[in-house]
Design a protein around this motif. Structure first.
Motif, PDB file in Angstrom:
ATOM      1  N   ARG A 195       0.824  -1.217   0.000  1.00 52.18           N
ATOM      2  CA  ARG A 195       0.000   0.000   0.000  1.00 52.18           C
ATOM      3  C   ARG A 195       0.854   1.262   0.000  1.00 52.18           C
ATOM      4  O   ARG A 195       0.375   2.335  -0.339  1.00 52.18           O
ATOM      5  CB  ARG A 195      -0.903   0.028   1.223  1.00 52.18           C
ATOM      6  CG  ARG A 195      -1.964  -1.045   1.268  1.00 52.18           C
ATOM      7  CD  ARG A 195      -2.738  -0.969   2.576  1.00 52.18           C
ATOM      8  NE  ARG A 195      -3.543   0.243   2.653  1.00 52.18           N
ATOM      9  CZ  ARG A 195      -3.853   0.868   3.782  1.00 52.18           C
ATOM     10  NH1 ARG A 195      -3.382   0.433   4.935  1.00 52.18           N
ATOM     11  NH2 ARG A 195      -4.615   1.941   3.766  1.00 52.18           N
ATOM     12  N   GLY A 196       2.119   1.125   0.430  1.00 54.48           N
ATOM     13  CA  GLY A 196       2.998   2.289   0.506  1.00 54.48           C
ATOM     14  C   GLY A 196       2.723   3.170   1.705  1.00 54.48           C
ATOM     15  O   GLY A 196       3.147   4.325   1.751  1.00 54.48           O
ATOM     16  N   ARG A 197       2.061   2.606   2.729  1.00 58.99           N
ATOM     17  CA  ARG A 197       1.824   3.377   3.945  1.00 58.99           C
ATOM     18  C   ARG A 197       1.430   2.440   5.084  1.00 58.99           C
ATOM     19  O   ARG A 197       0.979   1.317   4.874  1.00 58.99           O
ATOM     20  CB  ARG A 197       0.749   4.430   3.743  1.00 58.99           C
ATOM     21  CG  ARG A 197      -0.653   3.916   3.499  1.00 58.99           C
ATOM     22  CD  ARG A 197      -1.608   5.083   3.350  1.00 58.99           C
ATOM     23  NE  ARG A 197      -2.999   4.682   3.207  1.00 58.99           N
ATOM     24  CZ  ARG A 197      -3.572   4.364   2.079  1.00 58.99           C
ATOM     25  NH1 ARG A 197      -2.854   4.397   0.955  1.00 58.99           N
ATOM     26  NH2 ARG A 197      -4.845   4.010   2.031  1.00 58.99           N
ATOM     27  N   GLY A 198       1.612   2.956   6.296  1.00 63.13           N
ATOM     28  CA  GLY A 198       1.314   2.194   7.503  1.00 63.13           C
ATOM     29  C   GLY A 198       2.325   2.539   8.573  1.00 63.13           C
ATOM     30  O   GLY A 198       3.393   3.093   8.284  1.00 63.13           O
ATOM     31  N   THR A 199       1.997   2.219   9.818  1.00 62.57           N
ATOM     32  CA  THR A 199       2.896   2.524  10.931  1.00 62.57           C
ATOM     33  C   THR A 199       2.978   1.329  11.864  1.00 62.57           C
ATOM     34  O   THR A 199       1.953   0.741  12.234  1.00 62.57           O
ATOM     35  CB  THR A 199       2.393   3.752  11.729  1.00 62.57           C
ATOM     36  OG1 THR A 199       2.294   4.876  10.851  1.00 62.57           O
ATOM     37  CG2 THR A 199       3.347   4.092  12.861  1.00 62.57           C
ATOM     38  N   LEU A 200       4.196   0.988  12.233  1.00 61.83           N
ATOM     39  CA  LEU A 200       4.473  -0.069  13.201  1.00 61.83           C
ATOM     40  C   LEU A 200       5.067   0.584  14.444  1.00 61.83           C
ATOM     41  O   LEU A 200       6.038   1.350  14.341  1.00 61.83           O
ATOM     42  CB  LEU A 200       5.461  -1.082  12.631  1.00 61.83           C
ATOM     43  CG  LEU A 200       5.082  -1.730  11.291  1.00 61.83           C
ATOM     44  CD1 LEU A 200       6.251  -2.532  10.736  1.00 61.83           C
ATOM     45  CD2 LEU A 200       3.850  -2.611  11.440  1.00 61.83           C
TER      46      LEU A 200
END
Length: 275
Positions: free
Chosen positions: A145-150
């Motif tokens: 998706r080219g985005r997200g946060t861990l």
């Protein structure tokens, strides 16, 4: 409803959250920091996947949260199969924007006590390896998706070793190094990695500490500041801010001076010991 692992329990609601596309997966949600973060994100209208060992606590938390579409997964995060089943189930309902690995345990440990070896192993398995297990299923979808946060929850206790806390201090030092490595690996992918290092936060974990805890912070206030740090996409944040200065100073203290002072500090009780 029970999935392929007997330890995974799910309780989906019929409708989605009020902010479509904002979905958050949190481990360690039974109590403490994980539960406080769940309350904060639910108040924002997010749809949550909540992981914890205690089914009754998860059910009580879920009933208290605003919004709908939340799912609960009662399992031990050291069970890699069960945790991956839960992650895949939550992913099957839609893209996940934020994953918070908050599960953690703490106990005093002594290297010369043979019975503490299993405690060392449990702490490392829960605090470090389960964080890896938590992130594993989400990295590829977030990359795509080219985005997200861990988000990895560390601790100021990982800045320097504390007497009687070899397992906990070492595990939290490992969390910081692991999250930093992961952040570098994912650089340029659109996936952010955030490390939040709590100081002393008023939770069941700190309630047994027999020593003074400077800058002790209520857990809900911590959650508010942690969410701000996550929103900002910082790489590393110590909360509360006075502990950030303490952490910086601790790194500068010469070993001989640190050893002399820290050796006089009360140690954390071992399993079964009273404070």
């Amino acid at each position: 409803m029970t999935r392929s692992s007997k330890t995974a329990f799910l309780e989906p609601d019929a409708a989605s959250c009020s902010l479509p596309g904002r979905r958050v997966f949190i481990t360690g949600a039974s109590s403490g920091i994980g539960a406080a973060l769940a309350r904060r994100y639910a108040a924002r209208g997010c749809e949550l996947g909540l992981v914890g060992r205690r089914l009754d606590a998860l059910q009580g938390l879920c009933r208290s949260l605003p919004g709908q579409g939340h799912r609960i997964y009662a399992l031990d995060v050291r069970d890699r199969v069960a945790l991956h089943v839960a992650a895949r189930d939550f992913l099957d309902s839609g893209p996940v924007d934020l994953v918070i690995a908050s599960a953690g345990i703490s106990a005093g440990t002594l290297t010369d006590a043979p019975e503490d070896h299993t405690v060392f192993q449990a702490i490392f398995d829960t605090n470090v390896l389960s964080m890896v297990t938590t992130f594993e299923p989400f990295v590829a979808p977030m990359r795509a998706r080219g985005r997200g946060t861990l988000v990895g929850i560390g601790s100021v206790a990982g800045v320097r070793g504390l007497p009687g806390a070899g397992a906990y201090s070492a595990s939290k030092a490992a969390v910081r190094a692991y999250c930093e490595s992961l952040r570098v690996e994912l650089h340029g992918s659109g996936v952010r990695v955030v490390t939040v290092a709590p100081g002393f936060i008023a939770t069941p974990m700190t309630a047994r500490n027999p020593y003074r805890m400077p800058f002790l912070m209520p857990v809900d206030r911590f959650a508010e500041q942690a969410v701000r740090a996550i929103d900002a996409g910082v790489s590393y944040r110590v909360i509360p801010w006075p502990m950030a200065w303490v952490a910086r100073l601790l790194r500068l203290v010469p070993d001989a001076l640190y050893d002399a002072v820290a050796a006089r500090r009360k140690r954390k009780p071992r399993m079964g010991e009273h404070p």
